[in-house]
Design a protein around this motif. Structure first.
Motif, PDB file in Angstrom:
ATOM      1  N   LEU A 177       0.870  -1.178   0.000  1.00  0.00           N
ATOM      2  CA  LEU A 177       0.000   0.000   0.000  1.00  0.00           C
ATOM      3  C   LEU A 177       0.910   1.232   0.000  1.00  0.00           C
ATOM      4  O   LEU A 177       2.063   1.145   0.437  1.00  0.00           O
ATOM      5  CB  LEU A 177      -0.870   0.003   1.270  1.00  0.00           C
ATOM      6  N   PRO A 178       0.412   2.381  -0.459  1.00  0.00           N
ATOM      7  CA  PRO A 178       1.272   3.581  -0.461  1.00  0.00           C
ATOM      8  C   PRO A 178       1.886   3.878   0.918  1.00  0.00           C
ATOM      9  O   PRO A 178       3.069   4.221   1.012  1.00  0.00           O
ATOM     10  CB  PRO A 178       0.312   4.694  -0.899  1.00  0.00           C
ATOM     11  N   ALA A 179       1.100   3.726   1.974  1.00  0.00           N
ATOM     12  CA  ALA A 179       1.625   4.010   3.321  1.00  0.00           C
ATOM     13  C   ALA A 179       2.727   3.019   3.702  1.00  0.00           C
ATOM     14  O   ALA A 179       3.684   3.376   4.394  1.00  0.00           O
ATOM     15  CB  ALA A 179       0.497   3.953   4.356  1.00  0.00           C
ATOM     16  N   THR A 180       2.593   1.797   3.245  1.00  0.00           N
ATOM     17  CA  THR A 180       3.612   0.782   3.530  1.00  0.00           C
ATOM     18  C   THR A 180       4.896   1.094   2.782  1.00  0.00           C
ATOM     19  O   THR A 180       5.998   0.972   3.334  1.00  0.00           O
ATOM     20  CB  THR A 180       3.095  -0.609   3.117  1.00  0.00           C
ATOM     21  N   ALA A 181       4.746   1.507   1.524  1.00  0.00           N
ATOM     22  CA  ALA A 181       5.920   1.858   0.719  1.00  0.00           C
ATOM     23  C   ALA A 181       6.667   3.029   1.374  1.00  0.00           C
ATOM     24  O   ALA A 181       7.903   3.023   1.462  1.00  0.00           O
ATOM     25  CB  ALA A 181       5.497   2.210  -0.702  1.00  0.00           C
ATOM     26  N   ALA A 182       5.898   3.996   1.881  1.00  0.00           N
ATOM     27  CA  ALA A 182       6.522   5.153   2.532  1.00  0.00           C
ATOM     28  C   ALA A 182       7.243   4.728   3.821  1.00  0.00           C
ATOM     29  O   ALA A 182       8.355   5.184   4.112  1.00  0.00           O
ATOM     30  CB  ALA A 182       5.459   6.204   2.843  1.00  0.00           C
ATOM     31  N   TYR A 183       6.607   3.849   4.572  1.00  0.00           N
ATOM     32  CA  TYR A 183       7.188   3.342   5.818  1.00  0.00           C
ATOM     33  C   TYR A 183       8.494   2.595   5.521  1.00  0.00           C
ATOM     34  O   TYR A 183       9.557   2.893   6.108  1.00  0.00           O
ATOM     35  CB  TYR A 183       6.152   2.430   6.483  1.00  0.00           C
ATOM     36  N   ALA A 184       8.443   1.654   4.579  1.00  0.00           N
ATOM     37  CA  ALA A 184       9.632   0.861   4.249  1.00  0.00           C
ATOM     38  C   ALA A 184      10.755   1.762   3.726  1.00  0.00           C
ATOM     39  O   ALA A 184      11.931   1.556   4.039  1.00  0.00           O
ATOM     40  CB  ALA A 184       9.279  -0.210   3.231  1.00  0.00           C
ATOM     41  N   ALA A 185      10.374   2.782   2.963  1.00  0.00           N
ATOM     42  CA  ALA A 185      11.385   3.696   2.413  1.00  0.00           C
ATOM     43  C   ALA A 185      12.080   4.472   3.530  1.00  0.00           C
ATOM     44  O   ALA A 185      13.295   4.693   3.494  1.00  0.00           O
ATOM     45  CB  ALA A 185      10.739   4.660   1.420  1.00  0.00           C
ATOM     46  N   ARG A 186      11.310   4.867   4.543  1.00  0.00           N
ATOM     47  CA  ARG A 186      11.912   5.597   5.668  1.00  0.00           C
ATOM     48  C   ARG A 186      12.857   4.693   6.472  1.00  0.00           C
ATOM     49  O   ARG A 186      13.932   5.117   6.888  1.00  0.00           O
ATOM     50  CB  ARG A 186      10.795   6.162   6.574  1.00  0.00           C
ATOM     51  N   VAL A 187      12.449   3.446   6.671  1.00  0.00           N
ATOM     52  CA  VAL A 187      13.317   2.500   7.388  1.00  0.00           C
ATOM     53  C   VAL A 187      14.623   2.322   6.615  1.00  0.00           C
ATOM     54  O   VAL A 187      15.718   2.383   7.186  1.00  0.00           O
ATOM     55  CB  VAL A 187      12.607   1.138   7.565  1.00  0.00           C
ATOM     56  N   ALA A 188      14.497   2.124   5.309  1.00  0.00           N
ATOM     57  CA  ALA A 188      15.687   1.903   4.480  1.00  0.00           C
ATOM     58  C   ALA A 188      16.593   3.144   4.500  1.00  0.00           C
ATOM     59  O   ALA A 188      17.818   3.031   4.562  1.00  0.00           O
ATOM     60  CB  ALA A 188      15.268   1.573   3.049  1.00  0.00           C
ATOM     61  N   GLU A 189      15.957   4.308   4.470  1.00  0.00           N
ATOM     62  CA  GLU A 189      16.735   5.546   4.499  1.00  0.00           C
ATOM     63  C   GLU A 189      17.515   5.674   5.806  1.00  0.00           C
ATOM     64  O   GLU A 189      18.702   6.029   5.822  1.00  0.00           O
ATOM     65  CB  GLU A 189      15.794   6.749   4.332  1.00  0.00           C
ATOM     66  N   CYS A 190      16.851   5.382   6.930  1.00  0.00           N
ATOM     67  CA  CYS A 190      17.546   5.434   8.224  1.00  0.00           C
ATOM     68  C   CYS A 190      18.697   4.427   8.239  1.00  0.00           C
ATOM     69  O   CYS A 190      19.798   4.739   8.686  1.00  0.00           O
ATOM     70  CB  CYS A 190      16.584   5.143   9.374  1.00  0.00           C
ATOM     71  N   ALA A 191      18.430   3.208   7.760  1.00  0.00           N
ATOM     72  CA  ALA A 191      19.472   2.179   7.768  1.00  0.00           C
ATOM     73  C   ALA A 191      20.695   2.660   6.983  1.00  0.00           C
ATOM     74  O   ALA A 191      21.834   2.412   7.363  1.00  0.00           O
ATOM     75  CB  ALA A 191      18.929   0.885   7.177  1.00  0.00           C
ATOM     76  N   ARG A 192      20.436   3.359   5.899  1.00  0.00           N
ATOM     77  CA  ARG A 192      21.518   3.809   5.016  1.00  0.00           C
ATOM     78  C   ARG A 192      22.241   5.029   5.554  1.00  0.00           C
ATOM     79  O   ARG A 192      23.453   5.132   5.445  1.00  0.00           O
ATOM     80  CB  ARG A 192      20.898   4.175   3.662  1.00  0.00           C
ATOM     81  N   THR A 193      21.488   5.947   6.164  1.00  0.00           N
ATOM     82  CA  THR A 193      22.095   7.256   6.440  1.00  0.00           C
ATOM     83  C   THR A 193      22.141   7.641   7.917  1.00  0.00           C
ATOM     84  O   THR A 193      22.821   8.587   8.282  1.00  0.00           O
ATOM     85  CB  THR A 193      21.317   8.369   5.705  1.00  0.00           C
ATOM     86  N   TRP A 194      21.370   6.948   8.762  1.00  0.00           N
ATOM     87  CA  TRP A 194      21.269   7.393  10.152  1.00  0.00           C
ATOM     88  C   TRP A 194      21.014   6.184  11.081  1.00  0.00           C
ATOM     89  O   TRP A 194      19.868   5.909  11.457  1.00  0.00           O
ATOM     90  CB  TRP A 194      20.133   8.416  10.286  1.00  0.00           C
ATOM     91  N   PRO A 195      22.079   5.486  11.450  1.00  0.00           N
ATOM     92  CA  PRO A 195      21.929   4.269  12.266  1.00  0.00           C
ATOM     93  C   PRO A 195      21.134   4.489  13.556  1.00  0.00           C
ATOM     94  O   PRO A 195      20.345   3.621  13.949  1.00  0.00           O
ATOM     95  CB  PRO A 195      23.371   3.859  12.553  1.00  0.00           C
ATOM     96  N   ALA A 196      21.289   5.651  14.206  1.00  0.00           N
ATOM     97  CA  ALA A 196      20.541   5.889  15.451  1.00  0.00           C
ATOM     98  C   ALA A 196      19.039   5.950  15.159  1.00  0.00           C
ATOM     99  O   ALA A 196      18.220   5.470  15.952  1.00  0.00           O
ATOM    100  CB  ALA A 196      21.015   7.178  16.115  1.00  0.00           C
ATOM    101  N   GLY A 197      18.683   6.522  14.024  1.00  0.00           N
ATOM    102  CA  GLY A 197      17.273   6.575  13.637  1.00  0.00           C
ATOM    103  C   GLY A 197      16.730   5.186  13.362  1.00  0.00           C
ATOM    104  O   GLY A 197      15.568   4.874  13.650  1.00  0.00           O
ATOM    105  N   TYR A 198      17.592   4.343  12.824  1.00  0.00           N
ATOM    106  CA  TYR A 198      17.194   2.953  12.563  1.00  0.00           C
ATOM    107  C   TYR A 198      16.783   2.263  13.868  1.00  0.00           C
ATOM    108  O   TYR A 198      15.835   1.470  13.889  1.00  0.00           O
ATOM    109  CB  TYR A 198      18.355   2.203  11.889  1.00  0.00           C
ATOM    110  N   ILE A 199      17.466   2.586  14.963  1.00  0.00           N
ATOM    111  CA  ILE A 199      17.140   1.981  16.271  1.00  0.00           C
ATOM    112  C   ILE A 199      15.680   2.265  16.636  1.00  0.00           C
ATOM    113  O   ILE A 199      14.982   1.406  17.182  1.00  0.00           O
ATOM    114  CB  ILE A 199      18.086   2.515  17.379  1.00  0.00           C
ATOM    115  N   ALA A 200      15.221   3.477  16.334  1.00  0.00           N
ATOM    116  CA  ALA A 200      13.829   3.836  16.644  1.00  0.00           C
ATOM    117  C   ALA A 200      12.863   2.881  15.949  1.00  0.00           C
ATOM    118  O   ALA A 200      11.866   2.441  16.538  1.00  0.00           O
ATOM    119  CB  ALA A 200      13.557   5.272  16.205  1.00  0.00           C
ATOM    120  N   HIS A 201      13.166   2.541  14.708  1.00  0.00           N
ATOM    121  CA  HIS A 201      12.300   1.628  13.955  1.00  0.00           C
ATOM    122  C   HIS A 201      12.431   0.199  14.465  1.00  0.00           C
ATOM    123  O   HIS A 201      11.449  -0.540  14.539  1.00  0.00           O
ATOM    124  CB  HIS A 201      12.639   1.719  12.465  1.00  0.00           C
ATOM    125  N   HIS A 202      13.645  -0.147  14.817  1.00  0.00           N
ATOM    126  CA  HIS A 202      13.917  -1.492  15.354  1.00  0.00           C
ATOM    127  C   HIS A 202      13.115  -1.688  16.643  1.00  0.00           C
ATOM    128  O   HIS A 202      12.393  -2.672  16.808  1.00  0.00           O
ATOM    129  CB  HIS A 202      15.431  -1.581  15.608  1.00  0.00           C
TER     130      HIS A 202
END
Ligand code: HEM
Length: 221
Positions: A104-129
């Motif tokens: 769904l569009p909201a899922t695509a946006a969510y997954a994209a944000r997770v991937a972006e954090c994983a790539r560019t901001w490891p501390a932000g990735y922790i929030a999703h984890h």
């Protein structure tokens, strides 16, 4: 951050700060209908599909962060869910489960944000984890129980394997260790505040997925 906040363990801070968003996600129409047994297995399947997109982003990101000084300690193989989701989807959709699967569009946006954090901001990735895995180990167990009863899945079997952490024998003690990791996170106070803000965002991204699922599956009654 005031002096009290600075003295509060980070695990408490993040839980308290996201409490309101948690209630919102938990009481969303889609979740209430799903857990109230008012929706069919097709809705549960569609929800599981969304999870697959999110966990693929989380767990592809995890590989690259294994040795990261900030996010690395959180990456633990016993949490990984992609294989379990794929077994559930094979059960729910059949062996060709991947065909025609689209977020769904909201899922695509969510997954994209997770991937972006994983790539560019490891501390932000922790929030999703934190938002996903600690939730799965907590309320996820309530969802599994309801799903088994509502749609007749074998207890802890195909269809609900996502909720079964085979390699975590004591979830309560695992959660305690996880909170210790949060408390020891390699981040200063400002960065901790940013992680908390990202956690609220993570909850909002989940709620947006529920909202779209609710539009696809308005209560049939
Ligand atoms: C109807 C759905 C839900 C129910 C019934 C539920 C229930 C619960 C319960 C009972 C706990 C406390 C467990 C404990 O203290 O050990 C908990 C914790 C948690 N839940 Fe949920 N939850 C639901 C949905 C969600 C969703 C959608 C998310 C986010 C995607 C989420 C994320 C979390 C997190 C991160 C925690 C850990 C809080 C902490 O101790 O730091 N939950 N949930």
């Amino acid at each position: 951050m005031d002096a009290t906040a600075a003295a509060t363990p980070f695990s408490t801070l993040i839980r308290t700060a996201s409490h309101e968003q948690h209630t919102e996600a938990e009481t969303s129409t889609f979740m209430s209908d799903l857990l109230g047994g008012r929706l069919g297995v097709d809705a549960y399947t569609r929800y599981t599909e969304q999870l697959w997109f999110v966990y693929r982003a989380l767990e592809e990101g995890a590989q690259a962060l294994r040795n990261d000084p900030v996010a690395g300690p959180f990456i633990q193989p016993q949490l990984m869910r992609t294989t379990e989701l794929e077994r559930d989807l094979a059960h729910l959709r059949g062996t060709g489960w991947r065909e025609g699967l689209a977020p769904l569009p909201a899922t695509a946006a969510y997954a994209a944000r997770v991937a972006e954090c994983a790539r560019t901001w490891p501390a932000g990735y922790i929030a999703h984890h934190y938002t996903r895995y600690l939730g799965d180990l907590s309320g996820g167990q309530i969802i599994r129980d309801k799903a088994e009863k509502t749609w007749g899945f074998t207890r802890k079997g195909d269809g609900v394997r996502f909720y079964v952490f085979e390699e975590i024998s004591n979830p309560a003690s695992f959660k305690r260790s996880y909170r210790e990791l949060l408390d020891a996170v390699n981040a200063d106070d400002l960065e901790k505040q940013r992680i908390v803000a990202e956690c609220k965002q993570a909850f909002a991204l989940n709620t947006a997925v529920f909202r779209e699922l609710g539009e696809v599956f308005p209560l049939s009654a």
